[in-house]
Design an enzyme around this catalytic site. Structure first.
Site, PDB file in Angstrom:
ATOM      1  N   ASN A 133     -75.076  35.862 -61.911  1.00 26.19           N
ATOM      2  CA  ASN A 133     -76.182  36.598 -61.293  1.00 26.19           C
ATOM      3  C   ASN A 133     -77.504  36.401 -62.000  1.00 26.19           C
ATOM      4  O   ASN A 133     -78.502  36.056 -61.401  1.00 26.19           O
ATOM      5  CB  ASN A 133     -75.858  38.103 -61.333  1.00 26.19           C
ATOM      6  N   THR A 180     -74.551  34.777 -70.743  1.00 25.10           N
ATOM      7  CA  THR A 180     -73.129  35.033 -70.526  1.00 25.10           C
ATOM      8  C   THR A 180     -72.772  36.385 -71.137  1.00 25.10           C
ATOM      9  O   THR A 180     -73.629  37.071 -71.692  1.00 25.10           O
ATOM     10  CB  THR A 180     -72.263  33.983 -71.241  1.00 25.10           C
ATOM     11  N   LYS A 239     -74.771  40.630 -75.100  1.00 27.13           N
ATOM     12  CA  LYS A 239     -74.870  41.659 -76.152  1.00 27.13           C
ATOM     13  C   LYS A 239     -73.952  41.410 -77.334  1.00 27.13           C
ATOM     14  O   LYS A 239     -74.025  42.081 -78.346  1.00 27.13           O
ATOM     15  CB  LYS A 239     -74.509  43.031 -75.558  1.00 27.13           C
ATOM     16  N   VAL A 278     -80.654  45.564 -74.127  1.00 26.25           N
ATOM     17  CA  VAL A 278     -80.715  47.023 -73.968  1.00 26.25           C
ATOM     18  C   VAL A 278     -81.791  47.314 -72.932  1.00 26.25           C
ATOM     19  O   VAL A 278     -82.928  46.851 -73.066  1.00 26.25           O
ATOM     20  CB  VAL A 278     -81.107  47.726 -75.291  1.00 26.25           C
ATOM     21  N   ALA A 319     -82.138  46.265 -69.909  1.00 33.54           N
ATOM     22  CA  ALA A 319     -82.506  45.111 -69.067  1.00 33.54           C
ATOM     23  C   ALA A 319     -83.982  44.741 -69.216  1.00 33.54           C
ATOM     24  O   ALA A 319     -84.416  44.346 -70.286  1.00 33.54           O
ATOM     25  CB  ALA A 319     -82.137  45.379 -67.618  1.00 33.54           C
ATOM     26  N   ASP A 329     -69.755  49.495 -74.023  1.00 33.60           N
ATOM     27  CA  ASP A 329     -71.046  48.932 -73.663  1.00 33.60           C
ATOM     28  C   ASP A 329     -72.183  49.737 -74.311  1.00 33.60           C
ATOM     29  O   ASP A 329     -73.162  49.179 -74.815  1.00 33.60           O
ATOM     30  CB  ASP A 329     -71.139  48.970 -72.141  1.00 33.60           C
ATOM     31  N   LYS A 349     -75.077  48.710 -77.187  1.00 35.77           N
ATOM     32  CA  LYS A 349     -76.523  48.897 -77.055  1.00 35.77           C
ATOM     33  C   LYS A 349     -77.083  49.727 -78.208  1.00 35.77           C
ATOM     34  O   LYS A 349     -78.161  49.438 -78.728  1.00 35.77           O
ATOM     35  CB  LYS A 349     -76.837  49.556 -75.722  1.00 35.77           C
ATOM     36  N   GLY A 385     -79.566  45.141 -63.166  1.00 40.30           N
ATOM     37  CA  GLY A 385     -80.022  44.485 -61.937  1.00 40.30           C
ATOM     38  C   GLY A 385     -80.488  43.090 -62.251  1.00 40.30           C
ATOM     39  O   GLY A 385     -81.151  42.866 -63.266  1.00 40.30           O
TER      40      GLY A 385
END
Ligand code: ADP
Ligand code: ASP
Ligand code: MG
Length: 813
Positions: free
Chosen positions: A465, A544, A568, A598, A600, A667, A671, A790
């Site tokens: 994406n 990735t 990350k 972190v 995006a 996750d 972050k 996103g």
């Protein structure tokens, strides 16, 4: 020309065949270099060519250090000598078979014995040159022996046996005597390669002399001119003359050709690439000089000669970090007369008639000589020596007519310029600065003068994406970006296949082309090859989520790549790997940007770093850092089962393929770690208190089974909702860390009950929020919120990192 003992034919034959090659200290730095030189001498030199050599590596400096140490008490001189001896004997033993080595070592041992007597005070040496000469003698002797061992006819010659000069700061060569002596030595032996010591000569009273530091270049052209050679090749550790000193300037360009006068001016201005007197003996009609690399013979070279050129152009930027400035009182007529006797041309000079002063600028190397002269002439303070000045200059024919001249002058206007002017022949612009030179300033000046647009090769790992969205974005932004640097995508890869094209892949139909052209690859193998890609800089975009790639970061940096990560895994790696990544990154001076890891595309790291750069200190950061968890909790109410929301989120692609990755808060921990490390805190996984939302019994089962049994999540979640509601609160999954005055860190991730009216309780599903308290933002926090996931915003964040990188790389530090 008749020479005693030689026939006319012999003299003629010597002149016809001879070419001179010169190898400096850097070309003879170790045994490997010697072998390479021996190969060049047999492959590139004719059978009767003459080779001039300098002392191996930094032997001259070592001898100078021994001489200086011998004047002081203590055993430093002896220790230094021991090291030099080890180096020289090591070369002999490594290069020659045992018999040959033994006889050469014996000769050298006698030389070292002399050094020892000198150090012990048993033998006085009237001139440093007597000892310095050994450096070149050892090289000539060893190279000749190595060649003989390889079956090439070779002899060494001590230049003091033929090169005769009158002692002066710039020794005056006695050409006639020297020529005859040299021809007598070489002409009878066509087919023998003679290896001559550079740097040294014999004085009129048979004393040893040197031709000054780096004097072997001068020796080479002297020998060439005495033998009437057509070509002198000066082999260096650089592939010719560049637009600047590559040791000081990062992105130099090589010059295929340089005019005599330009090369002469460059040498006169003290550039270490050629000795100032290199061109004095040269018959320009007959001789061509090449400067080329002994390390990479195949590389381009610089030819110095007479060339027609249409347009004047600034060719070489050169600098001296320290020059000596002398102020002379012109009223003192006696002194002005005495100046003639100084016998040394200044690099630059000017007069200030209204003040009756003349200023002379000299190379730092001449300070001792001038100081001695000053002591002799009893100048009644009519000469003042001024220190702390430096010089920058731009060399090129008719320099004043070039645009670079204007740029040079303009750029210098912001500096402390004591004097700006042209060199005597109009082929240099020279500025004397009342300041130190720092590398940043020099690099900036150089890049402005040579207007060099640097290139960046981009390797994109991950074509999912984010990768796809970024490639589309890059396509649109390309023209703007290319004004800063020549940026090209050299490869696109997924975990299995790579489409590589060093010329830059065509992006118009990249997805279809990838399917057609991508080949299986192994990243570690690619890594070994990548540094050969023809770019000034390379960056990997790690788009990735792959742990194995994060583990490769140290070797990515060590192979010269910069990294931009959306992954990350590296930023949140366990301390040992993280430490290694950072250490290697710093060691290799590479850039690492990871703003999207972190929040995006949210400008979180900019805000944090900017505040810190202003002098503020971050005290705590808390909030909802995960779009997935935000979506789940903002939609969670008494009317909806949490487990159904999980299923819907998975369906919509909001969760990781295994939703437990999100629910277990891994996750978030990642972050949190990245954020904390960004502000310089040492934090590792075990330091973070985590309350997973996945009950023990659901942890070790398959994803499918977990999804089937997901309703088992509901009971504890409903309990949470109800108990929070009793106090008018709602549960939210928060991550936070805070730093105490003593820099103790508290970090946790888990459910907290938030008053229903609080901003944390009223986000748009999917929204992230970061609440930042600092020393300055202590009453009211700085709040950054917006979409924290996103593909579009993340691709934008990656682009922002690329822009940052371009800024850093093109700013040239
Ligand atoms: P050697 O002793 O081997 O003859 P030096 O080390 O004395 O050579 O001189 C070569 C060095 O000169 C190069 O390694 C380079 O760092 C430096 N140098 C300075 N200016 C230039 C330039 N314009 N072009 C090439 N090299 C330069
Ligand atoms: N060995 C001498 C020096 O270091 C001469 C030379 O290298 O040209 O200065
Ligand atoms: Mg040198």
């Amino acid at each position: 020309m008749a020479i005693e003992g030689l026939t006319q034919e012999q003299v003629q034959a010597a002149a016809d065949t001879v070419q001179v090659h010169k190898f400096g200290g850097s070309s003879l730095a170790d045994a490997f270099c010697y072998r390479r030189v021996a190969r060049i001498v047999t492959e590139y030199a004719g059978a009767s060519d003459v080779v001039v050599v300098s002392a191996a590596g930094d032997t001259t400096n070592r001898i100078l250090a021994i001489i200086a140490a011998a004047k002081k008490p203590g055993d430093t001189a002896a220790i230094l000598l021991e090291q030099l001896e080890k180096f020289q004997l090591g070369l002999i033993n490594e290069l020659l078979g045992s018999d040959l080595a033994q006889s050469l070592c014996q000769l050298s041992n006698a030389d070292f014995e002399r050094f020892r007597r000198f150090i012990r005070g048993e033998e006085s040496i009237s001139r440093d040159a007597e000892l310095l000469a050994y450096g070149e003698l050892w090289s000539a002797r060893l190279l000749a022996a190595l060649l003989r061992k390889q079956g090439t006819r070779a002899e060494h010659i001590d230049a003091r046996d033929f090169l005769c000069a009158e002692d002066a700061p710039e020794p005056l060569i006695q050409e006639q005597v020297s020529r005859e002596a040299l021809l007598q030595r070489v002409a009878p032996y066509p087919g023998t390669r003679f290896i001559v010591t550079g740097f040294i000569a014999r004085g009129l009273n048979s004393e040893s002399l040197t031709l000054g530091r780096n004097g072997s270049d001068y020796s080479a052209t002297l020998v060439g001119s005495l033998l009437d050679a057509k070509q002198v090749t000066i082999w260096k550790d650089v592939a010719g003359v560049y637009s600047a000193d590559p040791r000081k300037i990062e992105r130099v360009v090589s010059l295929p050709a340089l005019d005599w006068s330009e090369a002469e001016e460059l040498a006169r201005l003290g550039s270490p690439v050629l000795h100032p007197r290199t061109f004095q003996p040269v018959n320009r009609e007959r001789m061509v000089i090449s400067v080329r690399s002994s390390l990479k013979v195949e590389n381009q070279q610089t030819r110095i000669g007479q060339f027609e050129h249409a347009e004047p152009r600034g060719k070489v930027f050169t600098s001296l970090s320290e020059v000596v400035l002398f102020k002379i009182e012109l009223n003192d007529k006696r002194l002005v007369d005495q100046l003639d006797e100084l016998d040394l041309e200044p690099i630059f000079s000017w007069t200030e008639p209204e003040k009756h002063h003349q200023y002379l600028v000299f190379h730092q190397n001449h300070l001792d000589y001038i100081s001695r002269w000053l002591e002799q002439i009893d100048n009644d303070n009519a000469v003042t020596q001024i220190r702390g000045y430096s010089m920058v200059a731009l060399v090129g024919d008719r320099i004043q007519e070039t645009d670079q001249y204007t740029t040079f002058k303009l750029q210098l206007s912001e500096q402390k310029v004591r004097r700006f002017g042209l060199g005597e022949h109009g082929n240099s612009a020279i500025a004397i600065l009342e300041q130190q030179l720092d590398s940043r300033f020099l690099n900036r000046l150089h890049s402005q003068l040579f207007n060099y647009r640097r290139s960046l090769g981009v390797l994109v790992l991950g074509r999912g994406n984010i990768g796809s969205a970024w490639l589309e974005l890059f396509k649109q932004q390309r023209d703007r970006i290319n004004q800063v640097m020549d940026v090209r995508i050299i490869g696109i890869a997924n975990s299995k296949r790579l489409w590589l094209d060093y010329g830059g892949v065509e992006l118009n139909a990249w997805s279809a082309d990838f399917d057609r052209l991508a080949r299986p690859y192994v990243l570690t193998e690619l890594l070994r090859e990548l540094p050969n890609a023809p770019y000034d800089e390379l960056v990997i975009l790690d788009l990735t989520d792959a742990k194995p790639i994060a583990q490769l970061y140290p070797s990515l940096f060590a192979n010269g790549l910069h990294i931009i990560s959306a992954n990350k895994r590296a930023g949140s790696a366990h301390e040992s790997l993280y430490h290694e990544i950072r250490t290697i990154q710093h060691e290799y001076k590479r850039e690492w940007l990871y703003n999207t890891t972190v929040g995006a595309g949210l400008p979180l790291n900019y805000a944090i770093n900017d505040l810190r750069a202003q002098g503020d200190e971050i005290r705590s950061i808390s909030g909802i850092f995960s779009g997935t968890m935000s979506w789940l909790f903002e939609n969670f109410s008494a009317d909806t089962a949490f487990s159904d929301l999980v299923a819907e989120a998975k369906e919509r692609g909001y969760t990781e393929p295994d939703p437990r990755e999100d629910l277990s808060c891994q996750d978030l921990v990642r972050k949190l770690l990245i954020l904390a490390r960004e502000i310089g805190l040492k934090l590792d996984w075990q330091d973070i208190e985590v309350n997973s939302l996945v009950p023990e019994h659901l942890r070790d089962i398959s994803v499918a089974e977990f999804m089937q049994r997901r309703s088992e999540l509901d009971e504890p979640m409903n309990e949470m909702l109800e108990s929070a509601a009793k106090d008018g609160k709602v549960p939210r999954l928060l991550a936070s860390f805070s730093v105490s005055e003593e820099r103790r860190v508290k970090a946790k991730v888990g459910i907290e009950y938030i008053p229903a009216g609080d901003m944390l309780a009223n986000l748009i599903p999917g929204e992230n929020i970061f609440v930042i308290y600092t020393d300055w933002y202590s009453e009211m926090p700085l709040v950054i919120s917006g979409p924290g996931a996103g593909k579009q915003v993340t691709a934008g964040g990656v682009q922002s990192d690329l822009n940052q990188l371009l800024g850093r790389l093109s700013a040239i530090s």
